[in-house]
Design an enzyme around this catalytic site. Sequence first.
Site, short mmCIF file in Angstrom:
data_model
loop_
_atom_site.label_atom_id
_atom_site.label_comp_id
_atom_site.label_asym_id
_atom_site.label_seq_id
_atom_site.Cartn_x
_atom_site.Cartn_y
_atom_site.Cartn_z
CG HIS A 1 67.12 76.32 56.75
ND1 HIS A 1 66.85 77.86 57.39
CD2 HIS A 1 66.88 76.60 55.45
CE1 HIS A 1 66.52 78.35 56.19
NE2 HIS A 1 66.46 77.61 55.22
CG ASP B 1 70.36 72.78 66.13
OD1 ASP B 1 69.71 73.22 65.16
OD2 ASP B 1 69.72 73.09 67.52
#
Length: 493
Positions: free
Chosen positions: A157, A362
Amino acid sequence: MSRKLSRLVLVSNRVPVGETTPGGLAVALKDALSTRQVLWFGWSGGLTDKTGAGLTSIRRGNVEYAVTDLTTDEYEGYYAGYANKALWPSFHYRLDLAEYQPDEFATYMAVNARFARELFERISPSDQIWIHDYHLIPLAAELRKFGVTNPIGFFSHIPFPSPEIFRAIPQHAALASGLMACDLVGFQSDRDRSNFERYAAEQAAMSALPANAPQTGGSRMRAMAFPIGIDAVGFAKEAETSAGCAPAALVGAGKCLILGVDRMDYSKGLVERVTAIETLLDSRPDLCERVSYIQVTPPSRGEVDAYAQLRIELETCIGHVNGRFTTLDWAPVRYLAQGLPRNELAGLYRDAAVGLVTPLRDGMNLVAKEFVAAQDPRNPGVLVLSEFAGVAEQLPEALIINPHDPAQQARAIEHALAMPLPERQERHAAMMDTLNRYDASWWCGAFLQELAVATSRSSAVQAGAAHAHNEPLTAPQIAAGALAVAGCRLSGS
Ligand code: F6P
């Protein structure tokens, strides 16, 4: 003829067992959770003094949640330690913050080994196993040691760093070995996938074997990008129903709301963002009293020093900007060090003229997707987006910025505030197209389908390979697997 789907075994650090509102992962897995038998295994979120506390099992319809407490030592070494002091900063390119403590790495490995043992007792040969996130990178290799031959997928993730950064982690080979034990490794973006491929190819080149050395390796693993999606239709409906959350004084005639929503994390570019607001107000004093910036920031991992430091730095910076510009009637920054209910957030997104999603790094960033989905298509707000968020690969129609450049970020906010309606509509429609096409159902379906394909392909490879799964992979085996990975170029979208 419909085929009965095998049971899906999900493994993640946190398990959403007591949650009333499903989080990002539960939303993304909704299709699988509603159509298959599922066992979801992981940490309960609780701590215990006892070692070997065992599992608590809770069944909700077709989903069985099996969770275990961590001992305080496990929590400190595995979660607060190696996962969040070594892996998280390294994977987010913050080697300056990374601490590689051998005892914390040992605990991280031991928790993964314990999870594997507890899981092994509960899985059956036909289960498909899907592991999530950086806390559990070694888990597949630990399961293989028990002779588990089930299909195993892993989804990362968070970003996968460039090989120059990844190799700085002293335990990188052990981590790579965990990934190589999977049939399929999914990344959020093509950039992450290609970073991993580059690492794999470089390892292979560095470990070149003598010409007559036996080739005992042969990883079955494939690497692909699967950008995680949201339920765009559902979120848009929620936002429509909840519009009007923002105080009228901030969004009335001639007023504009700028919004940021982030976990309090040094990867999110929060201080740089507040500095950009200061730069904006310095260069455009006419915007004072007309624009307001709300920053919603639930605290996170406060037991880790870098997070406690960030909070002090952020609050000092906000205090400085508010001190400079606040008047008796208005303050430029409203800072909430807390989360908000999902429906209120959805409403705030819809009320905002500008959404700031400006992380320094991110994996994906679902706030960006939710902000876009929440907009009124007749009068949409504008997304200002960091080029270093995985989502930037999918949403080039946002205003893309470099968060390290406050002047550029300030100019992008100015541009967003002045953008004509047709341009806003056009950009929003293009982004909605992507969000609808690559939504949560697509993500879950595409990964599981590819896991099935990768597994059937690898059975053939495995049939010819002498590699038994009950031993950790050796360096030459990683290299051999790395060559296989480096040879496959695939993309998710
Ligand atoms: O995105 C990575 C992630 O670890 C998620 O899995 C998790 O929900 C989020 O960050 C919050 O982190 P934590 O579980 O440490 O509170």
